[in-house]
Every structure is written in structure tokens, then in C-alpha cells.
Design an enzyme around this catalytic site. Structure first.
Site, PDB file in Angstrom:
ATOM      1  N   ASP A  13      38.746  46.272 -61.231  1.00 60.54           N
ATOM      2  CA  ASP A  13      38.385  45.187 -60.306  1.00 60.54           C
ATOM      3  C   ASP A  13      39.683  44.599 -59.763  1.00 60.54           C
ATOM      4  OD1 ASP A  13      36.937  43.191 -58.922  1.00 60.54           O
ATOM      5  OD2 ASP A  13      37.082  41.800 -60.582  1.00 60.54           O
ATOM      6  N   SER A  14      39.549  43.731 -58.781  1.00 56.10           N
ATOM      7  CA  SER A  14      40.717  43.042 -58.236  1.00 56.10           C
ATOM      8  C   SER A  14      41.383  42.154 -59.290  1.00 56.10           C
ATOM      9  CB  SER A  14      40.276  42.172 -57.063  1.00 56.10           C
ATOM     10  OG  SER A  14      39.243  41.296 -57.474  1.00 56.10           O
ATOM     11  N   TYR A  45      40.871  40.092 -53.480  1.00 55.01           N
ATOM     12  CA  TYR A  45      40.747  41.112 -52.442  1.00 55.01           C
ATOM     13  C   TYR A  45      39.808  40.630 -51.325  1.00 55.01           C
ATOM     14  CZ  TYR A  45      42.655  44.866 -55.515  1.00 55.01           C
ATOM     15  OH  TYR A  45      43.434  45.659 -56.314  1.00 55.01           O
ATOM     16  N   GLY A  46      38.861  39.775 -51.706  1.00 55.02           N
ATOM     17  CA  GLY A  46      37.736  39.429 -50.828  1.00 55.02           C
ATOM     18  C   GLY A  46      38.111  38.754 -49.525  1.00 55.02           C
ATOM     19  N   CYS A  76      34.086  46.084 -58.577  1.00 58.43           N
ATOM     20  CA  CYS A  76      34.454  45.141 -57.529  1.00 58.43           C
ATOM     21  C   CYS A  76      33.563  45.456 -56.328  1.00 58.43           C
ATOM     22  CB  CYS A  76      35.924  45.334 -57.163  1.00 58.43           C
ATOM     23  SG  CYS A  76      36.470  44.294 -55.803  1.00 58.43           S
ATOM     24  N   ASN A  77      32.752  44.509 -55.937  1.00 56.33           N
ATOM     25  CA  ASN A  77      31.869  44.727 -54.790  1.00 56.33           C
ATOM     26  C   ASN A  77      32.668  44.915 -53.505  1.00 56.33           C
ATOM     27  OD1 ASN A  77      28.771  44.104 -55.453  1.00 56.33           O
ATOM     28  ND2 ASN A  77      30.083  42.911 -56.810  1.00 56.33           N
ATOM     29  N   THR A  78      33.795  44.224 -53.421  1.00 55.44           N
ATOM     30  CA  THR A  78      34.607  44.298 -52.209  1.00 55.44           C
ATOM     31  C   THR A  78      35.133  45.728 -52.006  1.00 55.44           C
ATOM     32  OG1 THR A  78      35.214  42.005 -52.679  1.00 55.44           O
ATOM     33  CG2 THR A  78      36.509  43.150 -51.017  1.00 55.44           C
ATOM     34  N   GLU A 156      36.702  31.112 -61.873  1.00 55.80           N
ATOM     35  CA  GLU A 156      37.950  31.233 -62.621  1.00 55.80           C
ATOM     36  C   GLU A 156      38.413  29.895 -63.210  1.00 55.80           C
ATOM     37  OE1 GLU A 156      41.022  33.598 -61.013  1.00 55.80           O
ATOM     38  OE2 GLU A 156      39.705  35.332 -60.880  1.00 55.80           O
ATOM     39  N   CYS A 188      29.078  39.993 -56.230  1.00 52.93           N
ATOM     40  CA  CYS A 188      30.497  39.850 -56.585  1.00 52.93           C
ATOM     41  C   CYS A 188      30.535  39.746 -58.096  1.00 52.93           C
ATOM     42  CB  CYS A 188      31.084  38.595 -55.942  1.00 52.93           C
ATOM     43  SG  CYS A 188      32.749  38.206 -56.537  1.00 52.93           S
ATOM     44  N   THR A 189      31.456  40.470 -58.713  1.00 53.45           N
ATOM     45  CA  THR A 189      31.447  40.525 -60.184  1.00 53.45           C
ATOM     46  C   THR A 189      31.935  39.227 -60.831  1.00 53.45           C
ATOM     47  OG1 THR A 189      33.539  41.735 -60.026  1.00 53.45           O
ATOM     48  CG2 THR A 189      31.548  43.018 -60.417  1.00 53.45           C
ATOM     49  N   HIS A 190      32.439  38.299 -60.027  1.00 55.93           N
ATOM     50  CA  HIS A 190      32.754  36.974 -60.582  1.00 55.93           C
ATOM     51  C   HIS A 190      31.498  36.108 -60.755  1.00 55.93           C
ATOM     52  CE1 HIS A 190      37.006  37.636 -59.666  1.00 55.93           C
ATOM     53  NE2 HIS A 190      37.280  36.496 -60.265  1.00 55.93           N
TER      54      HIS A 190
HETATM   55  N1  DGL Z   1      35.279  40.523 -58.129  1.00 54.98           N
HETATM   56  C1  DGL Z   1      35.462  40.828 -56.735  1.00 54.98           C
HETATM   57  C2  DGL Z   1      34.170  41.415 -56.136  1.00 54.98           C
HETATM   58  O1  DGL Z   1      33.289  41.814 -56.838  1.00 54.98           O
HETATM   59  C3  DGL Z   1      35.780  39.591 -55.946  1.00 54.98           C
HETATM   60  C4  DGL Z   1      37.059  38.913 -56.226  1.00 54.98           C
HETATM   61  C5  DGL Z   1      38.069  39.064 -55.134  1.00 54.98           C
HETATM   62  O2  DGL Z   1      37.903  38.479 -54.056  1.00 54.98           O
HETATM   63  O3  DGL Z   1      39.025  39.786 -55.381  1.00 54.98           O
HETATM   64  O4  DGL Z   1      34.025  41.492 -54.956  1.00 54.98           O
END
Ligand code: DGL
Length: 269
Positions: A13-14, A45-46, A76-78, A156, A188-190
């Protein structure tokens, strides 16, 4: 290349958001060895451009490949939305799973009224990748989406139950909830960190799809197909690779993973 059942599952993931995926895999497949890379030096990354996200995805997958994994999971969905093909290319024939496809599939399975809401980072939502993935499964589903860029820093900060997070969520979700959706994808995995609060705002009639849980189910299915399920019965600690050790790292790991991480390695990107 090692492709035996005892090889690790490579996950990236990011940053640390993908640890929600590690947690879901550990609980469903406790004997699997997990190798996790979090690009903590370059998160988020988003909010970045597609060119940058694709370059980062290439680096991230390359780092995991050095450890000869039996599967790569894009937690990471992004990256799943904008650079999945890049990871497949680096994976050279390994099974590669993305949280986005898994989340889309589970959402379609659950929706009864064919109206699905999706929330994610700005890059994920702007890409329309969830709409494409959902409509590839069922073209009659209507997809409504909303970018929730403040959710990553709120997660976070550990603001899962904080009134500030609740206010932000109400603002982000208001329009979506007017669309009579019956299913909401946490794209988003967060976001699983904020799931409880999102559920409270969405109300009891909306099913929340957690892409972390859906990818764990998918991983089990695909590993069984490839005859690579590890059923040794030995529980293993995940091996964690990071590109930076930010402040509060330990506390964040515990928040996202629900356990202490004894085994962290710093790698260069
Ligand atoms: N965890 C990332 C996702 O699933 C998002 C966090 C980021 O913006 O890097 O998209």
C-alpha cells in the site's frame, strides 16, 4: 521463482492503510506468511497524478518481487484504480489481486436495489474505476461516488470516534445518502478504521463493504485454485517493509493491525 505454498503473500500500500488488509488475511488465513511493503516515505498517493502513481506502483511491486512471493495483493485502491496493469506486468505471471475488484464484486453481490455508493481518495474517485468495475459485472447498477480526502489523515490520527471525524463524514456522505443507496463501498484501505462511525451515519439499512475483508476472501479462493494455500497450521508474524519510519509509526501499526509489529525493515525506494 518460488511458487510453493510456503512462499509469502506480498502485499503493498502507499503506507500503513493496507495493514487493514493484512489483519483481514491473518484472521482468515492464519498460516500464511505475509510480506508487507508500506511506502511510508511517499504516502499519500491519493492526491497525486496518474503518472506518479504508476511509477510508485512499479517500484512497490519490484520491492515485493525480490522476496519471491506466491501472490501479490494491491492493498491500495488508488493503485488498483490507476496502475493495476503495471503491477501485473512486474508480477510476471503471478496471481495479482486488487482491492478494487474484490470490493466491486462483493458490493454487487450484496446490493438489492442496484444503487451502490463508493467512497475513496480523490484519485480513485476521479478515475471512475469503481463504476467501470461494478458495471462490468452488472451494467444495470447505478454507482454514486464521493471523494473523502480528509478520511486518510483522520484515520491516521486515530480519530475513529472523534466528533471532528463525524462532522467531516456527515458532510462527505450527505449527498450520497440522498441517492437511496443500499450498499456503501469503503474504497480506501484506510477507511475500515472509521467504519464504525461511517456505519453510524449511514444507518442500519446500508450494507458497508470493507475492501479489506473482501480481498481476504478472494485471496483464499485464488490460492486454492492455484493449489498454493498454506495449511501448515503455524501462525506467522507479518514481515513489514517500509520506506520511512515516521513518528508514531509503532502506534499507527497497532491501530491498523491491532497487534505489535516486532519485525520491521527499512528499504530504499
Ligand atoms: N490506502 C490508500 C488507498 O486505498 C489511500 C491512501 C493514500 O492516499 O495514499 O487508496
Amino acid at each position: 521463482m518460488t511458487t510453493s505454498a510456503s512462499a509469502p503473500i506480498g502485499i503493498f500500500d502507499s503506507g500503513i492503510g493496507g495493514l487493514t488488509v493484512v489483519k483481514a488475511i491473518q484472521s482468515l488465513l492464519p498460516s500464511e506468511r505475509i510480506l508487507y511493503f508500506g511506502d511510508t516515505a511517499r504516502v499519500p498517493y491519493g492526491s497525486k497524478s496518474q503518472v506518479t502513481i504508476r511509477k510508485y506502483a512499479q517500484d512497490d511491486a519490484g520491492i515485493l518481487m525480490k522476496y519471491q512471493p506466491k501472490m501479490i495483493i494491491v492493498a491500495c485502491n488508488t493503485v488498483s484504480a490507476l496502475a493495476f496493469d503495471v503491477v501485473e506486468q512486474i508480477g510476471k505471471g503471478l496471481p495479482v489481486l486488487g482491492v478494487l475488484e474484490a470490493g466491486a464484486e462483493l458490493a454487487v453481490q450484496h446490493s438489492r436495489n442496484a444503487r451502490i455508493g463508493v467512497i475513496g481518495t480523490s484519485a480513485t474517485i476521479a478515475s471512475n474505476a469503481y463504476s467501470f468495475a461494478i458495471n462490468a459485472i452488472d451494467p444495470d447498477v447505478e454507482v454514486f461516488s464521493s471523494a473523502c480526502p480528509l478520511f486518510v489523515p483522520l484515520a491516521e490520527e486515530g480519530y475513529a470516534d472523534h466528533p471532528a471525524a463525524s462532522m467531516v463524514a456527515q458532510e462527505y456522505l450527505e449527498k450520497l445518502l440522498e441517492q437511496d443507496i443500499d450498499t456503501l463501498v469503503l474504497g480506501c484501505t484506510h477507511y475500515p478504521i472509521l467504519k464504525h462511525m461511517i456505519k453510524k451515519i449511514a444507518g442500519p439499512d446500508i450494507i458497508i463493504i470493507d475492501s479489506a475483508e473482501s480481498i481476504a476472501l478472494k485471496a483464499r479462493e485464488v490460492l486454492a485454485e492455484y493449489d498454493r494455500l498454506n495449511d501448515s497450521g503455524d501462525a506467522a508474524f507479518p514481515h513489514l517493509l517500509v520506506s520511512d519510519l515516521p513518528q508514531k509509526f509503532k502506534a499507527l501499526c497497532e491501530l491498523f493491525l491491532g497487534q505489535e509489529i516486532p519485525d520491521v525493515e527499512l528499504v530504499e525506494v
